[in-house]
Design a protein around this motif. Structure first.
Motif, short mmCIF file in Angstrom:
data_model
loop_
_atom_site.label_atom_id
_atom_site.label_comp_id
_atom_site.label_asym_id
_atom_site.label_seq_id
_atom_site.Cartn_x
_atom_site.Cartn_y
_atom_site.Cartn_z
N ALA A 8 4.52 -3.34 -4.27
CA ALA A 8 3.26 -3.93 -3.83
C ALA A 8 2.07 -3.21 -4.47
O ALA A 8 2.09 -1.99 -4.62
CB ALA A 8 3.16 -3.84 -2.31
N GLN A 10 -0.78 -2.26 -3.49
CA GLN A 10 -1.50 -1.21 -2.76
C GLN A 10 -0.82 0.15 -2.86
O GLN A 10 -1.39 1.17 -2.50
CB GLN A 10 -1.69 -1.58 -1.28
N GLY A 99 -6.18 -4.18 7.82
CA GLY A 99 -5.97 -5.37 7.01
C GLY A 99 -7.19 -5.69 6.16
O GLY A 99 -8.26 -5.07 6.31
N ALA A 100 -7.02 -6.62 5.25
CA ALA A 100 -8.10 -6.99 4.33
C ALA A 100 -9.35 -7.41 5.11
O ALA A 100 -9.27 -8.22 6.05
CB ALA A 100 -7.64 -8.11 3.41
N ARG A 119 -4.71 2.50 3.33
CA ARG A 119 -4.46 1.97 1.99
C ARG A 119 -3.18 1.15 1.95
O ARG A 119 -3.12 0.11 1.30
CB ARG A 119 -4.39 3.13 0.99
N THR A 121 -2.00 -0.66 4.21
CA THR A 121 -2.19 -1.93 4.91
C THR A 121 -3.36 -2.72 4.33
O THR A 121 -3.87 -3.65 4.98
CB THR A 121 -2.42 -1.68 6.41
N ASN A 122 -3.79 -2.37 3.12
CA ASN A 122 -4.88 -3.08 2.43
C ASN A 122 -6.18 -3.07 3.25
O ASN A 122 -6.95 -4.04 3.23
CB ASN A 122 -4.49 -4.53 2.12
N THR A 123 -6.41 -1.97 3.96
CA THR A 123 -7.61 -1.85 4.78
C THR A 123 -8.70 -1.11 4.02
O THR A 123 -8.48 0.02 3.59
CB THR A 123 -7.29 -1.08 6.08
#
Length: 359
Positions: A8, A10, A99-100, A119, A121-123
């Motif tokens: 992934a 990220q 999250g994003a 990071r 969790t794409n936060t």
């Protein structure tokens, strides 16, 4: 196929968490209790573990342990959730509230896992650094950041005491923070037994407050992996949606129940650690070239010239401490966990010898 698809995106640039675990005569690097569980409690543990059916799945929510923790805190079971160490619950926080497009407010230098979980969790991460001499929180900047809706801060984690710098967060500030936002505010109280201060009295008044605790430090169970949170039942239900099934094994649950029932037996050792912490601070004051930082926990962070060489000198003499000398804002610092009186004396003697050689 002789290759695998990329992982992934990220994960790019993420360095796996490294506790710097090395073989040593004296382990003073990981903020563990230097004393193992005493023989009487260990005998009770042995008896409890013998009764565990290893062929059966554990209680998925560790309800017996939840009940005991809840009762000790004047709560019902629904206010408690047990995890595989505090680390699982930290990751679950990022899963449930990150999250994003949902910003995590971070206050470095602090426990690096907070940022790593965001990071993963794409936060998005908003850092408000602790630039002050004692690494205290820039309270005005934090409150201003939360007041700005464009930041969309969904959660923050504040360690109290803060690892690795040592000071607890002022309760007046934490309450002001809780009153100013609907963001989830986790107060990481992994070391509260040493600071003697908790946000528990504020829990019922603030639905956005989560208190994280662990058995790893004061209760000598770093090798067992048990942590828990106290939070409003509606918040606990959200955590349950993301937690791993059966994450806390039956053996760990049995051990934790015995230790928790005997928690008062750990108080003398906790008081000894606090006393030894003050002795370390007192003696660091007179070692040439050493600057110590106040601590409310079971470690002391200190700055010394040639920190990497100092770390190596200590290690060559059998003493493992934690090296933060290459971490932003922590340049030339090392962190020593409070050990037994004999270990602390050996540490101080060896560090003094290094400092005099460099003086």
């Amino acid at each position: 196929m002789n290759r695998v698809r990329e992982s992934a995106p990220q994960l790019a640039g993420i360095i796996p968490y490294d506790p710097k675990y090395l073989s040593a005569q004296m382990y003073m690097s990981a903020n563990e209790n230097p004393r193992d569980v005493d023989p009487d409690i260990r005998s009770q543990i042995d008896e409890a573990v013998r009764k565990v059916s290893l062929n059966r799945y554990p209680d998925p929510l560790a309800n017996d342990l939840r009940d005991e923790i809840a009762q000790a805190n004047g709560l019902d079971r629904e206010w408690v959730l047990v995890g595989n160490g505090g680390d699982e619950l930290l990751f679950d926080t990022a899963l449930a509230w990150g999250g994003a497009g949902r910003t995590f407010l971070n206050l470095p230098p602090t426990f690096s896992v907070y940022e790593a979980n965001a990071r993963l969790t794409n936060t998005p991460i908003m850092n408000i650094e602790r630039f002050s001499e004692d690494f205290s929180i820039d309270e005005d900047r934090v409150l201003a950041a939360l007041a700005d809706p464009t930041n969309n801060i969904a959660f923050t984690i504040i360690a109290s005491p803060n690892n690795p710098t040592g000071l607890r967060a002022p309760q007046v500030f934490l309450e002001k923070l809780l009153n100013s936002t609907d963001a989830l505010v986790m107060v990481d109280e992994a070391y509260f037994e040493f600071s003697r201060e908790t946000m528990r009295p504020y829990l019922e008044r603030h639905e956005n407050l989560v208190i994280l605790r662990t058995f790893s430090k004061a209760f000598s169970l770093a090798g067992v992996r048990i942590g828990y949170i106290l939070a409003h039942p509606a918040v606990i239900r959200e955590y349950m949606k993301v937690r791993q099934p059966y994450s806390v094994d039956a053996v760990s649950q049995a051990i934790a129940r015995v230790v928790f029932r005997n928690r008062n037996a750990f108080e003398p050792a906790i008081h000894d650690i606090i006393s030894e912490r003050e002795r370390i601070i007192s003696e660091l004051k007179v070692i040439p070239g050493v600057q110590f930082f106040p601590s409310d926990s079971n470690w002391v962070l200190f700055r010394i010239s040639h920190a990497e060489q100092a770390w190596q000198y200590l290690y060559d003499n059998g003493i493992l401490v934690r090296d933060f000398s290459s971490t932003k804002l922590l340049e030339n610092t090392l962190r020593v966990t409070v050990g037994t009186p004999e270990q602390n004396s050996a540490f101080l003697r060896t560090l003094r010898d290094f400092a005099l050689r460099k003086d």
